[in-house]
Design a protein around this motif. Structure first.
Motif, short mmCIF file in Angstrom:
data_model
loop_
_atom_site.label_atom_id
_atom_site.label_comp_id
_atom_site.label_asym_id
_atom_site.label_seq_id
_atom_site.Cartn_x
_atom_site.Cartn_y
_atom_site.Cartn_z
N ALA A 97 -73.20 5.69 19.52
CA ALA A 97 -73.56 6.86 18.70
C ALA A 97 -74.78 6.58 17.85
CB ALA A 97 -72.37 7.27 17.82
N ARG A 98 -74.83 5.41 17.22
CA ARG A 98 -75.97 5.05 16.38
C ARG A 98 -77.25 4.89 17.19
NH1 ARG A 98 -75.43 2.27 11.42
NH2 ARG A 98 -76.54 0.47 12.28
N ARG A 99 -77.11 4.59 18.47
CA ARG A 99 -78.27 4.45 19.34
C ARG A 99 -78.60 5.75 20.09
NH1 ARG A 99 -77.91 -1.65 22.02
NH2 ARG A 99 -77.42 -2.74 20.07
N ALA A 100 -77.91 6.83 19.72
CA ALA A 100 -78.15 8.16 20.31
C ALA A 100 -77.94 8.16 21.82
CB ALA A 100 -79.55 8.67 19.95
N ARG A 101 -76.92 7.44 22.28
CA ARG A 101 -76.65 7.36 23.70
C ARG A 101 -75.44 8.18 24.14
NH1 ARG A 101 -76.27 1.55 26.00
NH2 ARG A 101 -75.70 2.84 27.80
N LEU A 102 -74.88 8.96 23.23
CA LEU A 102 -73.75 9.80 23.59
C LEU A 102 -74.25 11.23 23.79
CD1 LEU A 102 -70.98 8.50 21.15
CD2 LEU A 102 -71.48 7.77 23.49
N THR A 103 -74.27 11.65 25.03
CA THR A 103 -74.79 12.99 25.34
C THR A 103 -73.68 13.99 25.62
OG1 THR A 103 -75.00 12.37 27.67
CG2 THR A 103 -76.94 12.05 26.27
N ASN A 104 -72.48 13.51 25.87
CA ASN A 104 -71.35 14.39 26.14
C ASN A 104 -70.30 14.26 25.04
OD1 ASN A 104 -72.43 15.23 28.61
ND2 ASN A 104 -71.47 13.52 29.70
N ALA A 105 -69.56 15.32 24.80
CA ALA A 105 -68.45 15.30 23.86
C ALA A 105 -67.32 16.11 24.47
CB ALA A 105 -68.87 15.88 22.51
N PRO A 106 -66.14 15.53 24.59
CA PRO A 106 -65.79 14.14 24.30
C PRO A 106 -66.36 13.18 25.34
CG PRO A 106 -63.93 15.27 25.27
CD PRO A 106 -64.98 16.32 25.07
N VAL A 107 -66.17 11.87 25.08
CA VAL A 107 -66.69 10.82 25.95
C VAL A 107 -65.57 10.30 26.83
CG1 VAL A 107 -67.94 8.63 26.03
CG2 VAL A 107 -68.27 10.18 24.08
N ARG A 108 -65.80 10.27 28.14
CA ARG A 108 -64.80 9.80 29.10
C ARG A 108 -65.14 8.37 29.51
NH1 ARG A 108 -60.13 12.33 29.95
NH2 ARG A 108 -60.23 12.27 32.24
N ILE A 109 -64.22 7.47 29.27
CA ILE A 109 -64.46 6.04 29.47
C ILE A 109 -63.48 5.50 30.51
CG2 ILE A 109 -64.53 3.78 28.33
CD1 ILE A 109 -64.67 5.54 25.66
N ALA A 110 -64.01 4.81 31.51
CA ALA A 110 -63.17 4.13 32.50
C ALA A 110 -62.87 2.72 32.01
CB ALA A 110 -63.87 4.08 33.85
N THR A 111 -61.59 2.36 31.96
CA THR A 111 -61.17 1.01 31.62
C THR A 111 -60.20 0.53 32.69
OG1 THR A 111 -59.14 1.46 30.37
CG2 THR A 111 -61.23 1.74 29.18
N ALA A 112 -59.90 -0.75 32.68
CA ALA A 112 -58.96 -1.29 33.66
C ALA A 112 -57.56 -0.75 33.48
CB ALA A 112 -58.95 -2.81 33.59
N SER A 113 -57.24 -0.20 32.30
CA SER A 113 -55.91 0.38 32.08
C SER A 113 -55.89 1.89 32.28
CB SER A 113 -55.40 0.03 30.67
OG SER A 113 -56.14 0.74 29.70
N GLY A 114 -57.01 2.48 32.67
CA GLY A 114 -57.07 3.91 32.89
C GLY A 114 -58.16 4.57 32.05
N THR A 115 -58.22 5.88 32.14
CA THR A 115 -59.24 6.64 31.41
C THR A 115 -58.87 6.76 29.94
OG1 THR A 115 -59.85 7.91 33.38
CG2 THR A 115 -60.42 8.86 31.23
N VAL A 116 -59.85 6.51 29.09
CA VAL A 116 -59.71 6.70 27.64
C VAL A 116 -60.75 7.74 27.23
CG1 VAL A 116 -59.97 5.61 25.37
CG2 VAL A 116 -58.89 4.36 27.26
N THR A 117 -60.33 8.67 26.39
CA THR A 117 -61.25 9.68 25.87
C THR A 117 -61.62 9.34 24.44
OG1 THR A 117 -60.25 11.37 27.29
CG2 THR A 117 -61.59 12.14 25.44
N GLY A 118 -62.91 9.38 24.14
CA GLY A 118 -63.40 9.11 22.80
C GLY A 118 -63.91 10.37 22.14
N PHE A 119 -63.60 10.54 20.87
CA PHE A 119 -64.07 11.66 20.07
C PHE A 119 -64.94 11.10 18.95
CE2 PHE A 119 -60.12 12.94 22.04
CZ PHE A 119 -60.43 14.19 22.56
N VAL A 120 -66.19 11.45 18.95
CA VAL A 120 -67.16 10.89 18.00
C VAL A 120 -67.84 12.04 17.27
CG1 VAL A 120 -69.16 9.39 17.71
CG2 VAL A 120 -67.54 8.96 19.57
N GLN A 121 -67.80 11.99 15.95
CA GLN A 121 -68.36 13.07 15.13
C GLN A 121 -69.17 12.49 13.99
OE1 GLN A 121 -65.42 15.55 13.26
NE2 GLN A 121 -66.87 17.17 12.79
#
Length: 298
Positions: A84-108
């Motif tokens: 977020a501080r590097r202005a690299r989040l273009t979508n909201a929410p953020v969908r993240i693939a991890t080895a345990s499954g999909t995690v959704t991030g909410f950044v405001q």
């Protein structure tokens, strides 16, 4: 060469928190290079890679000094804060693939310029320990049953299994000095990745203290463990210690280490059914840990 940014996740009133090295451009790194970062810094580390499919915005990987982890909550929150501080989040929410499954991030972004970060975890699974397992856990922690609160001991998980150990008093919690080899042995025997003793500070106010003794991460204690805090929230709900609503649960961890941390968990419901939770906390720069691992620029 990949830049490492160290952040402190789950800080409490601007201090403490769990240090976390983050590599925001890690697509060119292999597993060995990632583990080298975790070993040199001595902390759980997060790595941001390009997504493998169109359903996700990023892939995250996580390492502790001894091995790769399927999921690490504080490294996920820390990496989102860095992005977020590097202005690299273009979508909201953020969908993240991890080895345990999909995690959704909410950044405001807040009005004061700081960032609020929360991530999802699924509904927790809770299973009570047998009497023999309780005795083995107490032995590993160096306590008798009289030190326990009148609540069950559970293995609980939203991703990795943690063993919830209810202590009668916060003072007893902070006095614990378990043997690391015994912790590893008992965790392996009961299928857990760490012991998470906790104490009720203010039940109606939903405030708790906890400590995390991991099975085999390469260090004896963790200053803040989001995955364990999420598991604890569902253990508390299972036992009736908290009411089934979405008010925040506050878990302080790391006090005995001098790194007091605050983790916030909110359980979501559909009617009376828990669907999952949001896990969040404050993040700050951790530049005081700016050492330079071999082959990595800090």
């Amino acid at each position: 060469m990949s830049e490492v940014e160290v952040v402190r996740v789950f800080t409490c009133e601007g201090a403490g928190g769990n240090p976390c090295p983050v590599v925001a451009e890690a697509s060119a790194m292999d597993a060995g290079a990632m583990q080298t970062v975790a070993r040199r810094y001595g902390h759980e580390s997060g790595f941001v890679l390009s997504p493998a499919d169109d359903a996700h915005d990023f892939t995250f990987r996580f390492f502790v000094p001894n091995h790769e982890m399927e999921m690490c909550a504080h490294a996920t929150i820390g990496a989102l804060w860095v992005l977020a501080r590097r202005a690299r989040l273009t979508n909201a929410p953020v969908r993240i693939a991890t080895a345990s499954g999909t995690v959704t991030g909410f950044v405001q972004k807040r009005d004061d310029g700081s960032w609020r970060v929360e991530i999802t975890q699924p509904a927790g699974r809770v299973a009570p320990l047998t009497s023999d397992a309780v005795e083995a856990v107490c032995a590993a922690l160096g306590i008798g049953r009289e030190a326990l609160a009148d609540l069950p001991l559970h293995n609980a998980a939203t991703s990795r299994v943690k063993t919830l150990v209810p202590m009668r008093l916060p003072a007893g919690l902070h006095a614990l000095g378990p043997d690391q080899a015994a912790v590893e042995a008992v965790c392996r025997s009961i299928g857990s990745t760490g012991l998470y003793p906790y104490a009720i500070v203010d039940g109606p106010g939903r405030m708790f203290e906890a400590r995390q003794f991991p099975r085999s991460s390469g260090y004896p204690e963790d200053a803040a463990t989001g995955i364990a805090a999420a598991a604890l929230a569902f253990g508390l709900l299972h036992d009736g210690t908290i009411e089934p609503d979405d008010r925040p649960i506050l878990i302080h961890q790391g006090r005995a280490m001098g790194h007091l941390s605050e983790i916030r968990v909110r359980i979501g419901f559909a009617g009376d059914r828990a669907l999952g939770c949001l896990l969040g906390g404050e993040v700050a720069s951790g530049a005081d840990l700016s050492i330079t691992p071999a082959g990595v620029s800090a």
